[in-house]
Design a protein around this motif. Structure first.
Motif, PDB file in Angstrom:
ATOM      1  N   SER A 188     -70.000 -75.976  39.698  1.00 56.91           N
ATOM      2  CA  SER A 188     -70.489 -75.787  40.511  1.00 56.91           C
ATOM      3  C   SER A 188     -70.849 -77.071  41.567  1.00 56.91           C
ATOM      4  O   SER A 188     -71.671 -76.915  42.475  1.00 56.91           O
ATOM      5  CB  SER A 188     -72.125 -75.402  39.878  1.00 56.91           C
ATOM      6  OG  SER A 188     -72.877 -76.455  39.032  1.00 56.91           O
ATOM      7  N   GLU A 189     -70.495 -78.227  41.220  1.00 50.72           N
ATOM      8  CA  GLU A 189     -70.573 -79.398  42.001  1.00 50.72           C
ATOM      9  C   GLU A 189     -69.302 -79.419  42.808  1.00 50.72           C
ATOM     10  O   GLU A 189     -68.263 -78.922  42.826  1.00 50.72           O
ATOM     11  CB  GLU A 189     -70.745 -80.426  40.968  1.00 50.72           C
ATOM     12  CG  GLU A 189     -71.564 -80.511  40.075  1.00 50.72           C
ATOM     13  CD  GLU A 189     -73.315 -80.233  40.535  1.00 50.72           C
ATOM     14  OE1 GLU A 189     -73.366 -80.677  41.654  1.00 50.72           O
ATOM     15  OE2 GLU A 189     -73.919 -79.915  39.870  1.00 50.72           O
ATOM     16  N   GLU A 190     -69.382 -80.140  43.853  1.00 54.54           N
ATOM     17  CA  GLU A 190     -68.282 -80.805  44.775  1.00 54.54           C
ATOM     18  C   GLU A 190     -67.060 -81.358  43.964  1.00 54.54           C
ATOM     19  O   GLU A 190     -67.290 -82.047  42.912  1.00 54.54           O
ATOM     20  CB  GLU A 190     -68.838 -81.806  45.747  1.00 54.54           C
ATOM     21  CG  GLU A 190     -69.827 -81.590  46.749  1.00 54.54           C
ATOM     22  CD  GLU A 190     -69.437 -80.712  47.906  1.00 54.54           C
ATOM     23  OE1 GLU A 190     -68.413 -80.384  47.778  1.00 54.54           O
ATOM     24  OE2 GLU A 190     -70.048 -80.569  49.051  1.00 54.54           O
ATOM     25  N   LEU A 199     -73.026 -88.801  42.627  1.00 53.80           N
ATOM     26  CA  LEU A 199     -72.551 -89.150  41.153  1.00 53.80           C
ATOM     27  C   LEU A 199     -73.086 -90.488  41.186  1.00 53.80           C
ATOM     28  O   LEU A 199     -72.338 -91.336  41.674  1.00 53.80           O
ATOM     29  CB  LEU A 199     -71.348 -88.820  41.091  1.00 53.80           C
ATOM     30  CG  LEU A 199     -70.566 -89.120  39.742  1.00 53.80           C
ATOM     31  CD1 LEU A 199     -71.391 -88.304  38.496  1.00 53.80           C
ATOM     32  CD2 LEU A 199     -69.092 -89.133  39.691  1.00 53.80           C
ATOM     33  N   ALA A 200     -74.099 -90.907  40.385  1.00 57.05           N
ATOM     34  CA  ALA A 200     -74.512 -92.190  40.073  1.00 57.05           C
ATOM     35  C   ALA A 200     -75.414 -92.244  39.058  1.00 57.05           C
ATOM     36  O   ALA A 200     -76.215 -91.461  38.586  1.00 57.05           O
ATOM     37  CB  ALA A 200     -74.995 -92.885  41.545  1.00 57.05           C
ATOM     38  N   ARG A 222     -70.109 -97.025  39.445  1.00 54.49           N
ATOM     39  CA  ARG A 222     -69.257 -95.616  39.375  1.00 54.49           C
ATOM     40  C   ARG A 222     -70.232 -94.646  40.267  1.00 54.49           C
ATOM     41  O   ARG A 222     -71.195 -94.698  40.507  1.00 54.49           O
ATOM     42  CB  ARG A 222     -69.416 -95.092  37.923  1.00 54.49           C
ATOM     43  CG  ARG A 222     -68.951 -96.081  36.665  1.00 54.49           C
ATOM     44  CD  ARG A 222     -69.180 -95.758  35.399  1.00 54.49           C
ATOM     45  NE  ARG A 222     -70.664 -95.864  35.163  1.00 54.49           N
ATOM     46  CZ  ARG A 222     -71.285 -95.308  34.215  1.00 54.49           C
ATOM     47  NH1 ARG A 222     -70.529 -94.363  33.267  1.00 54.49           N
ATOM     48  NH2 ARG A 222     -72.619 -95.485  34.064  1.00 54.49           N
ATOM     49  N   GLY A 223     -69.258 -93.632  40.989  1.00 54.59           N
ATOM     50  CA  GLY A 223     -69.700 -92.768  41.681  1.00 54.59           C
ATOM     51  C   GLY A 223     -69.598 -92.598  42.982  1.00 54.59           C
ATOM     52  O   GLY A 223     -69.132 -93.522  43.546  1.00 54.59           O
ATOM     53  N   LEU A 224     -70.227 -91.771  43.840  1.00 51.29           N
ATOM     54  CA  LEU A 224     -70.260 -91.467  44.972  1.00 51.29           C
ATOM     55  C   LEU A 224     -71.500 -90.579  45.374  1.00 51.29           C
ATOM     56  O   LEU A 224     -72.258 -90.174  44.859  1.00 51.29           O
ATOM     57  CB  LEU A 224     -68.901 -90.699  45.369  1.00 51.29           C
ATOM     58  CG  LEU A 224     -68.696 -89.438  44.790  1.00 51.29           C
ATOM     59  CD1 LEU A 224     -69.166 -88.235  45.651  1.00 51.29           C
ATOM     60  CD2 LEU A 224     -67.269 -89.063  44.525  1.00 51.29           C
ATOM     61  N   ARG A 246     -66.662 -83.563  40.614  1.00 52.29           N
ATOM     62  CA  ARG A 246     -65.993 -83.263  39.465  1.00 52.29           C
ATOM     63  C   ARG A 246     -64.636 -84.045  38.963  1.00 52.29           C
ATOM     64  O   ARG A 246     -64.722 -84.389  37.843  1.00 52.29           O
ATOM     65  CB  ARG A 246     -65.529 -81.759  39.410  1.00 52.29           C
ATOM     66  CG  ARG A 246     -66.522 -80.770  40.002  1.00 52.29           C
ATOM     67  CD  ARG A 246     -65.875 -79.266  39.840  1.00 52.29           C
ATOM     68  NE  ARG A 246     -64.673 -78.976  40.588  1.00 52.29           N
ATOM     69  CZ  ARG A 246     -64.665 -78.446  41.590  1.00 52.29           C
ATOM     70  NH1 ARG A 246     -66.006 -77.960  42.328  1.00 52.29           N
ATOM     71  NH2 ARG A 246     -63.565 -77.989  42.343  1.00 52.29           N
ATOM     72  N   GLU A 247     -63.982 -84.331  39.884  1.00 54.25           N
ATOM     73  CA  GLU A 247     -62.837 -85.253  39.595  1.00 54.25           C
ATOM     74  C   GLU A 247     -63.364 -86.556  39.333  1.00 54.25           C
ATOM     75  O   GLU A 247     -62.704 -87.156  38.049  1.00 54.25           O
ATOM     76  CB  GLU A 247     -62.050 -85.474  40.924  1.00 54.25           C
ATOM     77  CG  GLU A 247     -61.255 -84.335  41.328  1.00 54.25           C
ATOM     78  CD  GLU A 247     -60.925 -84.304  42.718  1.00 54.25           C
ATOM     79  OE1 GLU A 247     -60.575 -85.163  43.323  1.00 54.25           O
ATOM     80  OE2 GLU A 247     -60.421 -83.130  43.358  1.00 54.25           O
TER      81      GLU A 247
END
Length: 550
Positions: free
Chosen positions: A290-292, A493-494, A473-475, A296-297
């Protein structure tokens, strides 16, 4: 005689308007209680006695610069027919939706009965959010101690006493259940608890323990339970679900998690951090579908770095028991057949509404294809005297949605407020590490709705707070309307993403633009600055700016 009086109020422009109006009306004779849930609803609900004066109320509203109209009066259980009812509102269920509804109805002057056959508190406090997030946080601390990011800090191979951790979790659950649920029955004298299993009967009645109770309205708030897929051999082999996994006596050496959604990812990573060898099996092309895709990657890479094995596009063919403490899982991955041997299986393939054996058919309450109770925009079922809220009504399965819809349903049932719910700014958080937090539309959803949008994908490694915390980590991905600049989606994502998504929630709710976010002050060296920097990156290269410059 007491009554609920529903008013239409025109002219309110902000929360302060509602506050000033509420204070003014509460000073009038015959007004016991004033409820203005949201100034945007243009509605005010009064609990009045015989001494209230309608003209005085309307003149007071007009004196403050608004226009008021009485649109409904409803006696509170005082007519001869109403007086014969045992309750104004009977609620089936004892979780967050039920208690929020009971409190709201009590505030409106109603006599309320909560019918519960199990443990008070529902899923969240007993077997869901509270115990799982407690263990997830413990796993984070355990991992940080063993793998410090800062030079000069040695790793600490701390001992793990799983049984003691579980005992502490149970004590916390008991404390919160007592504070947030059981003790509330003493605070609100209009609310009573009826213990037993309820079944609906025609005539707005419930049968509990062979005794019949009557009510003006009924609210169904029975929640949901783990949904188990019909995998051959699964039942015979034995498995854990999201409830039983949180109370296992000993940690297994290995675990296969069937289902790569939020619950499976959270619990899978938690067990992995406590030393369990974890394999996550997902039938869809990716975990967290359900996420972008960018989120997910990235999350997949982070989980693999923690030695969690991911099987996507994979179906479980069958399961069988091997020896005393083992299971064999046959997986179909494209044209490949994979065999997996583990000690335990955890099934996290979603949840199903608790709607069986309620007698819904007998009272004309219809269900949908997934067993959910069908409701209209006011949470009213196909029987106009019966409402439903939370998971059992097929609504988004979050405790804050259950509580909110419970309150709305109670208000609509008791005084006919006809309040509906807008889910367009509903946030969701997946408590992995790093966390996923999202609100609004994804890029694909926005385009599907015909919106012309642009996006910004901003790496967390550019956020000063993340840099000094040595956790980059993340974006952050923002979705904005091209022509208006209005924010329509935010996806993060963080670390602690759930703690700073609220800015985006408010921005979407109030129709704010990317520039509105940039123009607001954001404290330096906080993760809230990440949203501003992501907004700024639509037009500028943030890497070429000094600290806090915009």
């Amino acid at each position: 005689m007491k009554s609920n009086v529903l008013l239409q109020i025109e002219g309110m422009k902000c929360e302060d308007c509602a506050t000033h109006l509420k204070r003014a009306l509460q000073k009038l004779q015959g007004i016991e209680r004033v409820l203005i849930t949201d100034w945007r609803s243009k509605r005010a609900s009064l609990v009045t006695t015989q001494q209230w004066n309608e003209q005085e109320v309307l003149q007071t509203i007009e004196a403050l610069g608004y226009q008021g109209t009485v649109i409904e009066r409803m006696p509170i259980g005082m007519d001869s027919e109403e007086r014969s009812k045992d309750y104004d509102l009977l609620i089936v269920g004892g979780g967050s939706a039920a208690f929020a509804a009971a409190i709201k109805a009590s505030e409106l002057g109603a006599k309320v009965g909560i019918v519960e056959s199990g443990v008070i508190g529902g899923t969240c406090v007993n077997v869901g959010c509270v115990p799982s997030k407690f263990l997830i946080r413990a796993a984070e601390v355990y991992t940080m101690a063993r793998n410090p990011r800062f030079a000069g800090l040695g790793s600490c191979n701390m001992p793990l006493d799983w049984a003691e951790l579980i005992d502490q979790k149970e004590k916390l659950v008991s404390l919160l259940r007592m504070q947030k649920y059981i003790h509330l029955l003493d605070v609100y004298p209009n609310i009573s608890l009826i213990e037993g299993k309820a079944r609906l009967r025609a005539g707005i009645q419930l049968i509990v323990n062979n005794k019949t109770y009557t009510s003006r309205k009924i609210l169904l708030a029975t929640g949901s339970s783990p949904s188990i897929p019909p995998i051959p051999g699964l039942k015979e082999t034995g498995f854990l679900d999201s409830t039983t996994a949180l109370s296992v006596k000993t940690l297994p050496s290995s675990l296969a998690v069937i289902g790569g959604g939020a619950i499976g990812l959270e619990l899978g990573q938690m067990f992995a951090r406590f030393g369990v060898r974890v394999h996550i099996i997902e039938a869809l092309p990716s975990i967290a579908m359900s996420e972008e895709p960018e989120i997910r990657e990235q999350l997949s890479l982070y989980l693999k770095e923690e030695r969690i094995e991911l099987f996507t596009n994979s179906q479980v063919r069958y399961v069988e028991k091997t020896g005393e403490n083992g299971c064999f899982i046959s997986i179909q991955n494209g044209e490949k057949e994979i065999g997996l041997r583990v000690e335990k299986i955890l099934v996290t393939t979603g949840r199903s509404p608790n709607t069986a054996e309620l007698g819904l058919e007998e009272v004309g309450v219809k269900k949908g294809s997934r067993g959910e109770i069908l409701v209209d925009s006011f949470l009213r079922t196909t029987n106009p005297d019966i409402y439903a809220a939370g998971d059992c009504a097929g609504l988004p399965q979050f405790v804050y949605v259950s509580a909110f819809t419970g309150g709305i349903a109670a208000e609509n049932a008791i005084n006919g407020a006809k309040r509906s719910i807008d889910f367009s700014s509903l946030p969701r958080v997946t408590f992995t590490d790093p966390q996923i937090a999202s609100v609004g539309l994804t890029e694909a959803q926005a385009k599907k709705e015909g919106l012309n949008v642009i996006t910004s994908i901003f790496p967390v490694k550019e956020v000063p707070k993340a840099i000094i915390s040595l956790d980059t980590r993340g974006l952050i991905k923002l979705v904005s309307e091209t022509n208006t600049g209005k924010l329509v989606g935010a996806h993060v994502l963080a670390a602690a993403a759930g703690d700073f998504i609220q800015e985006a929630v408010l921005a979407i709710r109030h129709g704010l633009t990317i520039q509105d976010i940039v123009d607001a002050f954001h404290p330096y060296l906080t993760m809230s600055e990440a949203i501003k920097l992501a907004a700024l990156s639509f037009k500028k290269d943030v890497g070429h700016l000094s600290c806090c410059a915009s």
